[in-house]
Design a protein around this motif. Structure first.
Motif, PDB file in Angstrom:
ATOM      1  N   LEU A 147      66.925  82.455  37.334  1.00  0.00           N
ATOM      2  CA  LEU A 147      67.220  82.787  38.726  1.00  0.00           C
ATOM      3  C   LEU A 147      66.811  84.221  39.005  1.00  0.00           C
ATOM      4  CD1 LEU A 147      68.695  82.420  41.504  1.00  0.00           C
ATOM      5  CD2 LEU A 147      70.786  83.155  40.322  1.00  0.00           C
ATOM      6  N   ALA A 148      66.127  84.417  40.132  1.00  0.00           N
ATOM      7  CA  ALA A 148      65.752  85.767  40.555  1.00  0.00           C
ATOM      8  C   ALA A 148      66.199  85.984  41.997  1.00  0.00           C
ATOM      9  CB  ALA A 148      64.245  85.969  40.428  1.00  0.00           C
ATOM     10  N   HIS A 149      67.438  86.399  42.161  1.00  0.00           N
ATOM     11  CA  HIS A 149      67.973  86.762  43.479  1.00  0.00           C
ATOM     12  C   HIS A 149      69.146  87.708  43.252  1.00  0.00           C
ATOM     13  CE1 HIS A 149      69.440  86.695  47.552  1.00  0.00           C
ATOM     14  NE2 HIS A 149      68.412  85.945  47.916  1.00  0.00           N
ATOM     15  N   PRO A 150      69.130  88.869  43.911  1.00  0.00           N
ATOM     16  CA  PRO A 150      70.146  89.876  43.608  1.00  0.00           C
ATOM     17  C   PRO A 150      71.512  89.665  44.251  1.00  0.00           C
ATOM     18  CG  PRO A 150      68.648  90.704  45.275  1.00  0.00           C
ATOM     19  CD  PRO A 150      68.103  89.375  44.837  1.00  0.00           C
ATOM     20  N   ARG A 151      71.615  88.781  45.237  1.00  0.00           N
ATOM     21  CA  ARG A 151      72.874  88.690  45.987  1.00  0.00           C
ATOM     22  C   ARG A 151      73.717  87.501  45.532  1.00  0.00           C
ATOM     23  NH1 ARG A 151      71.024  87.739  50.650  1.00  0.00           N
ATOM     24  NH2 ARG A 151      71.815  85.655  50.961  1.00  0.00           N
ATOM     25  N   PRO A 152      74.862  87.754  44.895  1.00  0.00           N
ATOM     26  CA  PRO A 152      75.754  86.650  44.538  1.00  0.00           C
ATOM     27  C   PRO A 152      76.140  85.859  45.794  1.00  0.00           C
ATOM     28  CG  PRO A 152      76.459  88.679  43.476  1.00  0.00           C
ATOM     29  CD  PRO A 152      75.389  89.063  44.479  1.00  0.00           C
ATOM     30  N   GLY A 153      76.222  84.561  45.666  1.00  0.00           N
ATOM     31  CA  GLY A 153      76.588  83.728  46.802  1.00  0.00           C
ATOM     32  C   GLY A 153      75.403  83.285  47.639  1.00  0.00           C
ATOM     33  N   SER A 154      74.196  83.706  47.272  1.00  0.00           N
ATOM     34  CA  SER A 154      73.007  83.276  48.006  1.00  0.00           C
ATOM     35  C   SER A 154      72.763  81.791  47.780  1.00  0.00           C
ATOM     36  CB  SER A 154      71.776  84.063  47.550  1.00  0.00           C
ATOM     37  OG  SER A 154      71.398  83.663  46.241  1.00  0.00           O
ATOM     38  N   PHE A 155      71.928  81.193  48.638  1.00  0.00           N
ATOM     39  CA  PHE A 155      71.588  79.785  48.434  1.00  0.00           C
ATOM     40  C   PHE A 155      70.783  79.610  47.145  1.00  0.00           C
ATOM     41  CE2 PHE A 155      69.016  75.907  49.290  1.00  0.00           C
ATOM     42  CZ  PHE A 155      70.079  75.013  49.269  1.00  0.00           C
ATOM     43  N   ASN A 156      70.028  80.613  46.754  1.00  0.00           N
ATOM     44  CA  ASN A 156      69.322  80.554  45.471  1.00  0.00           C
ATOM     45  C   ASN A 156      70.317  80.396  44.319  1.00  0.00           C
ATOM     46  OD1 ASN A 156      66.132  81.390  45.415  1.00  0.00           O
ATOM     47  ND2 ASN A 156      67.162  82.048  47.284  1.00  0.00           N
ATOM     48  N   HIS A 157      71.447  81.088  44.401  1.00  0.00           N
ATOM     49  CA  HIS A 157      72.480  80.937  43.375  1.00  0.00           C
ATOM     50  C   HIS A 157      73.015  79.508  43.363  1.00  0.00           C
ATOM     51  CE1 HIS A 157      72.414  85.314  43.148  1.00  0.00           C
ATOM     52  NE2 HIS A 157      73.155  85.227  42.064  1.00  0.00           N
ATOM     53  N   ALA A 158      73.196  78.936  44.546  1.00  0.00           N
ATOM     54  CA  ALA A 158      73.686  77.556  44.616  1.00  0.00           C
ATOM     55  C   ALA A 158      72.684  76.592  43.992  1.00  0.00           C
ATOM     56  CB  ALA A 158      73.964  77.172  46.074  1.00  0.00           C
ATOM     57  N   LEU A 159      71.392  76.803  44.234  1.00  0.00           N
ATOM     58  CA  LEU A 159      70.354  75.971  43.618  1.00  0.00           C
ATOM     59  C   LEU A 159      70.396  76.103  42.102  1.00  0.00           C
ATOM     60  CD1 LEU A 159      67.357  76.717  46.022  1.00  0.00           C
ATOM     61  CD2 LEU A 159      68.486  74.493  45.737  1.00  0.00           C
ATOM     62  N   HIS A 219      63.768  81.021  42.980  1.00  0.00           N
ATOM     63  CA  HIS A 219      63.621  82.325  43.631  1.00  0.00           C
ATOM     64  C   HIS A 219      63.173  82.180  45.085  1.00  0.00           C
ATOM     65  CE1 HIS A 219      59.155  82.661  43.787  1.00  0.00           C
ATOM     66  NE2 HIS A 219      59.182  81.939  42.682  1.00  0.00           N
ATOM     67  N   PRO A 220      63.431  83.211  45.874  1.00  0.00           N
ATOM     68  CA  PRO A 220      62.950  83.216  47.259  1.00  0.00           C
ATOM     69  C   PRO A 220      61.492  83.628  47.331  1.00  0.00           C
ATOM     70  CG  PRO A 220      64.155  85.237  46.818  1.00  0.00           C
ATOM     71  CD  PRO A 220      64.255  84.395  45.572  1.00  0.00           C
ATOM     72  N   ASN A 221      60.875  83.310  48.443  1.00  0.00           N
ATOM     73  CA  ASN A 221      59.524  83.780  48.741  1.00  0.00           C
ATOM     74  C   ASN A 221      59.676  85.121  49.446  1.00  0.00           C
ATOM     75  OD1 ASN A 221      57.032  84.377  49.848  1.00  0.00           O
ATOM     76  ND2 ASN A 221      56.670  82.320  50.641  1.00  0.00           N
ATOM     77  N   TRP A 222      59.323  86.194  48.753  1.00  0.00           N
ATOM     78  CA  TRP A 222      59.390  87.528  49.350  1.00  0.00           C
ATOM     79  C   TRP A 222      57.980  88.104  49.372  1.00  0.00           C
ATOM     80  CZ3 TRP A 222      64.311  89.809  46.554  1.00  0.00           C
ATOM     81  CH2 TRP A 222      65.457  89.279  47.158  1.00  0.00           C
ATOM     82  N   TRP A 223      57.441  88.243  50.590  1.00  0.00           N
ATOM     83  CA  TRP A 223      56.092  88.785  50.767  1.00  0.00           C
ATOM     84  C   TRP A 223      55.040  87.952  50.020  1.00  0.00           C
ATOM     85  CZ3 TRP A 223      55.532  92.384  54.442  1.00  0.00           C
ATOM     86  CH2 TRP A 223      56.640  93.155  54.791  1.00  0.00           C
ATOM     87  N   GLY A 224      55.284  86.633  49.940  1.00  0.00           N
ATOM     88  CA  GLY A 224      54.341  85.768  49.252  1.00  0.00           C
ATOM     89  C   GLY A 224      54.370  85.932  47.744  1.00  0.00           C
ATOM     90  N   THR A 259      62.943  79.218  48.064  1.00  0.00           N
ATOM     91  CA  THR A 259      63.478  79.228  49.417  1.00  0.00           C
ATOM     92  C   THR A 259      62.539  80.079  50.266  1.00  0.00           C
ATOM     93  OG1 THR A 259      64.868  81.143  48.908  1.00  0.00           O
ATOM     94  CG2 THR A 259      65.870  78.949  48.694  1.00  0.00           C
ATOM     95  N   SER A 260      62.496  79.744  51.556  1.00  0.00           N
ATOM     96  CA  SER A 260      61.595  80.466  52.446  1.00  0.00           C
ATOM     97  C   SER A 260      62.120  80.414  53.869  1.00  0.00           C
ATOM     98  CB  SER A 260      60.195  79.834  52.391  1.00  0.00           C
ATOM     99  OG  SER A 260      59.318  80.476  53.288  1.00  0.00           O
ATOM    100  N   ASP A 261      61.779  81.435  54.641  1.00  0.00           N
ATOM    101  CA  ASP A 261      62.065  81.432  56.071  1.00  0.00           C
ATOM    102  C   ASP A 261      60.797  81.269  56.886  1.00  0.00           C
ATOM    103  OD1 ASP A 261      64.844  81.567  56.091  1.00  0.00           O
ATOM    104  OD2 ASP A 261      64.848  83.729  55.808  1.00  0.00           O
TER     105      ASP A 261
END
Length: 198
Positions: free
Chosen positions: A7-19, A83-88, A131-133
């Motif tokens: 997992l690569a996401h710094p915020r606990p409770g993020s949807f990435n954490h749930a995944l 992980h999220p898509n950050w700046w591609g 994840t992506s917006d």
């Protein structure tokens, strides 16, 4: 079967954490031996040292955490990245993990007869959950889906993964609880497919 889930996401409770949690639970519940790493929570250092920049053979890992990750990845049968898509791109912690852990002499070698890299990992299967917006049509038409290229062409085949699957959950910011529940179910389903022989 031994599966590494990263997992690569710094915020606990993020949807990435749930995944991440859903995938770990699903794989463990199906009898897999899961090696799970929340890279940010563990404080994985993404910065290469000068001794790690060789292209033929990586320097011995003096960092105990790095040495453990390299030893672990060599023994995995499948890989999962969340992980999220950050700046591609993947977040810096995961990019650094790839550069430091999937190193020459650990995950691939360049000194083959035909000049092509040879993957050294036994993990033939990999699953990437993003994840992506950014809506899918815009991602494809304006950006060409760079994460697809990164994982499916530049990284995973290079180290020996021949079955690479990627699923994108979008758009997360305006998603409903029902959508997120369905996405977690899909993440579990995708994870379970790693355990089948086909």
């Amino acid at each position: 079967m031994r599966v590494g889930v990263y997992l690569a996401h710094p915020r606990p409770g993020s949807f990435n954490h749930a995944l991440f949690e859903a995938v770990v639970e699903e794989l463990s519940g199906r009898g897999a031996e899961v090696v799970a790493h929340d890279l940010c929570a563990e404080g994985f250092d993404p910065c290469l040292s000068d001794g790690e920049t060789g292209t033929v053979e990586s320097a011995d890992a003096k960092d105990g955490q790095l040495a453990r990750h390299r030893a672990e990845v060599a023994g995995l049968d499948a890989l999962v990245f969340v992980h999220p898509n950050w700046w591609g791109m993947p977040p810096a912690v995961l990019t650094g993990w790839v550069q430091r852990v999937l190193a020459p002499g650990v995950a691939y070698k360049l000194d083959t007869a035909d000049g092509e890299p040879a993957g050294l990992l036994k993990a033939g299967k990999a699953l990437v959950l993003n994840t992506s917006d950014t809506p899918a049509d815009r991602e494809e038409s304006e950006f060409g889906d760079p994460l697809h290229t990164i994982w499916s062409a530049c990284v995973l085949p290079y180290v020996g993964a021949t079955d690479v699957r990627r699923v994108v959950f979008r758009t997360v910011t305006d998603s409903s609880d029902e959508e997120r529940t369905a996405w977690l179910t899909e993440a579990r389903r995708q994870a379970a497919t790693l355990l089948t022989s086909a």
